[in-house]
Motif scaffolding. Structure first.
Motif, PDB file in Angstrom:
ATOM      1  N   GLU A 161       0.829  -1.208   0.000  1.00  0.00           N
ATOM      2  CA  GLU A 161       0.000   0.000   0.000  1.00  0.00           C
ATOM      3  C   GLU A 161       0.863   1.256   0.000  1.00  0.00           C
ATOM      4  O   GLU A 161       0.572   2.218  -0.714  1.00  0.00           O
ATOM      5  CB  GLU A 161      -0.941  -0.008   1.201  1.00  0.00           C
ATOM      6  CG  GLU A 161      -2.038  -1.065   1.106  1.00  0.00           C
ATOM      7  CD  GLU A 161      -3.002  -0.986   2.264  1.00  0.00           C
ATOM      8  OE1 GLU A 161      -2.699  -0.246   3.234  1.00  0.00           O
ATOM      9  OE2 GLU A 161      -4.045  -1.654   2.206  1.00  0.00           O
ATOM     10  N   ALA A 162       1.925   1.253   0.783  1.00  0.00           N
ATOM     11  CA  ALA A 162       2.822   2.411   0.815  1.00  0.00           C
ATOM     12  C   ALA A 162       3.466   2.619  -0.549  1.00  0.00           C
ATOM     13  O   ALA A 162       3.598   3.751  -1.022  1.00  0.00           O
ATOM     14  CB  ALA A 162       3.896   2.220   1.882  1.00  0.00           C
ATOM     15  N   SER A 163       3.856   1.530  -1.193  1.00  0.00           N
ATOM     16  CA  SER A 163       4.478   1.644  -2.509  1.00  0.00           C
ATOM     17  C   SER A 163       3.490   2.189  -3.533  1.00  0.00           C
ATOM     18  O   SER A 163       3.846   3.027  -4.379  1.00  0.00           O
ATOM     19  CB  SER A 163       4.994   0.267  -2.954  1.00  0.00           C
ATOM     20  OG  SER A 163       5.759   0.376  -4.132  1.00  0.00           O
ATOM     21  N   LEU A 164       2.233   1.752  -3.471  1.00  0.00           N
ATOM     22  CA  LEU A 164       1.225   2.231  -4.408  1.00  0.00           C
ATOM     23  C   LEU A 164       0.912   3.707  -4.177  1.00  0.00           C
ATOM     24  O   LEU A 164       0.760   4.479  -5.139  1.00  0.00           O
ATOM     25  CB  LEU A 164      -0.044   1.397  -4.292  1.00  0.00           C
ATOM     26  CG  LEU A 164      -1.182   1.796  -5.238  1.00  0.00           C
ATOM     27  CD1 LEU A 164      -0.741   1.681  -6.693  1.00  0.00           C
ATOM     28  CD2 LEU A 164      -2.418   0.945  -4.986  1.00  0.00           C
ATOM     29  N   LEU A 165       0.798   4.126  -2.920  1.00  0.00           N
ATOM     30  CA  LEU A 165       0.518   5.531  -2.640  1.00  0.00           C
ATOM     31  C   LEU A 165       1.681   6.424  -3.068  1.00  0.00           C
ATOM     32  O   LEU A 165       1.476   7.545  -3.543  1.00  0.00           O
ATOM     33  CB  LEU A 165       0.207   5.721  -1.155  1.00  0.00           C
ATOM     34  CG  LEU A 165      -1.058   5.012  -0.661  1.00  0.00           C
ATOM     35  CD1 LEU A 165      -1.231   5.219   0.843  1.00  0.00           C
ATOM     36  CD2 LEU A 165      -2.297   5.483  -1.414  1.00  0.00           C
ATOM     37  N   THR A 166       2.904   5.917  -2.917  1.00  0.00           N
ATOM     38  CA  THR A 166       4.058   6.656  -3.415  1.00  0.00           C
ATOM     39  C   THR A 166       4.012   6.761  -4.934  1.00  0.00           C
ATOM     40  O   THR A 166       4.325   7.797  -5.516  1.00  0.00           O
ATOM     41  CB  THR A 166       5.363   5.978  -2.968  1.00  0.00           C
ATOM     42  OG1 THR A 166       5.401   5.916  -1.536  1.00  0.00           O
ATOM     43  CG2 THR A 166       6.582   6.751  -3.460  1.00  0.00           C
ATOM     44  N   ALA A 167       3.600   5.668  -5.593  1.00  0.00           N
ATOM     45  CA  ALA A 167       3.442   5.692  -7.054  1.00  0.00           C
ATOM     46  C   ALA A 167       2.400   6.729  -7.465  1.00  0.00           C
ATOM     47  O   ALA A 167       2.559   7.421  -8.476  1.00  0.00           O
ATOM     48  CB  ALA A 167       3.053   4.305  -7.562  1.00  0.00           C
ATOM     49  N   ALA A 168       1.336   6.856  -6.679  1.00  0.00           N
ATOM     50  CA  ALA A 168       0.309   7.851  -6.980  1.00  0.00           C
ATOM     51  C   ALA A 168       0.881   9.265  -6.865  1.00  0.00           C
ATOM     52  O   ALA A 168       0.554  10.149  -7.683  1.00  0.00           O
ATOM     53  CB  ALA A 168      -0.882   7.681  -6.040  1.00  0.00           C
ATOM     54  N   GLU A 169       1.713   9.509  -5.860  1.00  0.00           N
ATOM     55  CA  GLU A 169       2.368  10.818  -5.744  1.00  0.00           C
ATOM     56  C   GLU A 169       3.242  11.090  -6.976  1.00  0.00           C
ATOM     57  O   GLU A 169       3.249  12.196  -7.527  1.00  0.00           O
ATOM     58  CB  GLU A 169       3.226  10.868  -4.492  1.00  0.00           C
ATOM     59  CG  GLU A 169       2.449  10.898  -3.183  1.00  0.00           C
ATOM     60  CD  GLU A 169       3.376  10.959  -1.989  1.00  0.00           C
ATOM     61  OE1 GLU A 169       3.370  11.984  -1.304  1.00  0.00           O
ATOM     62  OE2 GLU A 169       4.122   9.987  -1.752  1.00  0.00           O
ATOM     63  N   GLN A 170       3.991  10.068  -7.389  1.00  0.00           N
ATOM     64  CA  GLN A 170       4.833  10.217  -8.578  1.00  0.00           C
ATOM     65  C   GLN A 170       3.987  10.518  -9.816  1.00  0.00           C
ATOM     66  O   GLN A 170       4.355  11.333 -10.668  1.00  0.00           O
ATOM     67  CB  GLN A 170       5.659   8.938  -8.800  1.00  0.00           C
ATOM     68  CG  GLN A 170       6.694   8.630  -7.737  1.00  0.00           C
ATOM     69  CD  GLN A 170       7.944   9.483  -7.865  1.00  0.00           C
ATOM     70  OE1 GLN A 170       7.863  10.698  -7.775  1.00  0.00           O
ATOM     71  NE2 GLN A 170       9.083   8.846  -8.041  1.00  0.00           N
ATOM     72  N   LEU A 171       2.852   9.849  -9.923  1.00  0.00           N
ATOM     73  CA  LEU A 171       1.944  10.077 -11.044  1.00  0.00           C
ATOM     74  C   LEU A 171       1.465  11.525 -11.067  1.00  0.00           C
ATOM     75  O   LEU A 171       1.418  12.169 -12.125  1.00  0.00           O
ATOM     76  CB  LEU A 171       0.757   9.123 -10.955  1.00  0.00           C
ATOM     77  CG  LEU A 171      -0.395   9.345 -11.944  1.00  0.00           C
ATOM     78  CD1 LEU A 171       0.097   9.219 -13.382  1.00  0.00           C
ATOM     79  CD2 LEU A 171      -1.523   8.356 -11.658  1.00  0.00           C
ATOM     80  N   GLY A 172       1.100  12.059  -9.892  1.00  0.00           N
ATOM     81  CA  GLY A 172       0.658  13.441  -9.825  1.00  0.00           C
ATOM     82  C   GLY A 172       1.742  14.411 -10.255  1.00  0.00           C
ATOM     83  O   GLY A 172       1.477  15.391 -10.960  1.00  0.00           O
ATOM     84  N   SER A 173       2.974  14.128  -9.858  1.00  0.00           N
ATOM     85  CA  SER A 173       4.094  14.984 -10.256  1.00  0.00           C
ATOM     86  C   SER A 173       4.332  14.895 -11.757  1.00  0.00           C
ATOM     87  O   SER A 173       4.579  15.911 -12.425  1.00  0.00           O
ATOM     88  CB  SER A 173       5.355  14.567  -9.491  1.00  0.00           C
ATOM     89  OG  SER A 173       6.437  15.409  -9.799  1.00  0.00           O
TER      90      SER A 173
END
Length: 292
Positions: A161-173
């Motif tokens: 879950e932490a890895s996916l949420l970090t991926a979501a942050e990267q996607l937003g950037s």
């Protein structure tokens, strides 16, 4: 499987974007850079009141009662705005650490070589004894280095879950740097023409868009399935979209992109720091390769 956000999910995302536009616009972003890693506790509490941290807690436990897909949309917005702070750790601690869900308690996690926001955190999950403050490439993410890191290939994992949420942050950037590049290409002129009219610039912008949309499809799908291998693949694509997209955006901006006044370099620096959070890219590649 329909991976398109519903109207309710879109409204949820718009609500957070409006909050961040009001409370963490460009002036606030620059003030945070100048402050050198001082966490805005008032904003943190506002995020708590808006349900950012308690999003996935059941309603009878004081939460919003939503799921991982909705969390991904909100973390995408946070990444787009370069919102600082240990967002992932505090979100995952909601319901477990008193005050985390409400934004009253700031939580960080020591689960690798580097620890984010150690000085600002009220609660540190994991052993952080002997951590030494180091100079962070990202002025919005203070870092400490732990005295003993896991051997190569045995990195501590913060969880899927932490890895996916970090991926979501990267996607937003990645999405934001694509917007910045296209906007700049439309308005900056050379030889009497917008630079977006030149083929080389068009190719850079198109490449950024393709990377971002591939990452978006992978991140959204992984949020629905919660499959560890799909999460690993989404993380790889999102890290690539964020880091390479920011680099391409710098190319579109030219020399202007490397100045302190531009925001592009902040996206690149944050993308670098996020890419180092959690398991290595090599570990994610091995996981995907094993499934294939």
């Amino acid at each position: 499987m329909d991976l398109r956000p519903t109207e309710d999910q879109q409204a949820l995302r718009r609500g957070l974007r409006e909050l961040l536009d009001r409370r963490f616009g460009r002036e606030a972003l620059r003030a945070a850079v100048d402050a050198g890693g001082v966490l805005d506790r008032a904003l943190w509490r506002e995020l708590g009141a808006a349900g950012f941290f308690a999003l996935r807690l059941p309603e009878d436990a004081g939460g919003v009662g939503l799921g991982l897909p909705e969390a991904v949309l909100l973390f995408e917005e946070a990444g787009r705005a370069l919102l600082p702070g240990p967002l992932v750790a505090t979100h995952l601690a909601a319901g477990e650490v008193p005050g985390a869900a409400e934004g009253e308690t700031v939580v960080t996690r020591a689960d690798g070589e580097l620890v984010e926001w150690l000085d600002a955190a009220d609660v540190v999950l994991g052993p952080a004894g002997g951590a030494v403050r180091i100079r962070s490439v990202d002025p919005l993410t203070p870092l400490h280095r732990l005295p003993s890191a896991a051997p190569p290939g045995e990195e501590a994992s913060p969880g899927d879950e932490a890895s996916l949420l970090t991926a979501a942050e990267q996607l937003g950037s990645a999405g934001r740097t694509t917007e910045l590049a296209v906007s700049y290409a439309r308005t900056r002129e050379q030889f009497g023409r917008p630079i977006g009219a030149f083929q080389a610039v068009k190719h850079l912008c198109a490449r950024m868009l393709v990377r971002t949309e591939l990452a978006r499809a992978a991140v959204y799908a992984a949020a629905v399935t919660a499959d560890p291998v799909e999460i690993a693949g989404a993380r790889l694509l999102a890290d690539e979209a964020a880091v390479d997209g920011a680099r391409d955006c710098l190319q579109v901006y030219g020399g202007m992109g490397f100045t302190w006044e531009a925001d592009v370099h902040l996206h690149l620096k944050r993308a670098w720091v996020r890419a180092g959070r959690g398991p290595s890219g090599a570990a994610a590649e091995e996981l995907v390769a094993a499934r294939l």
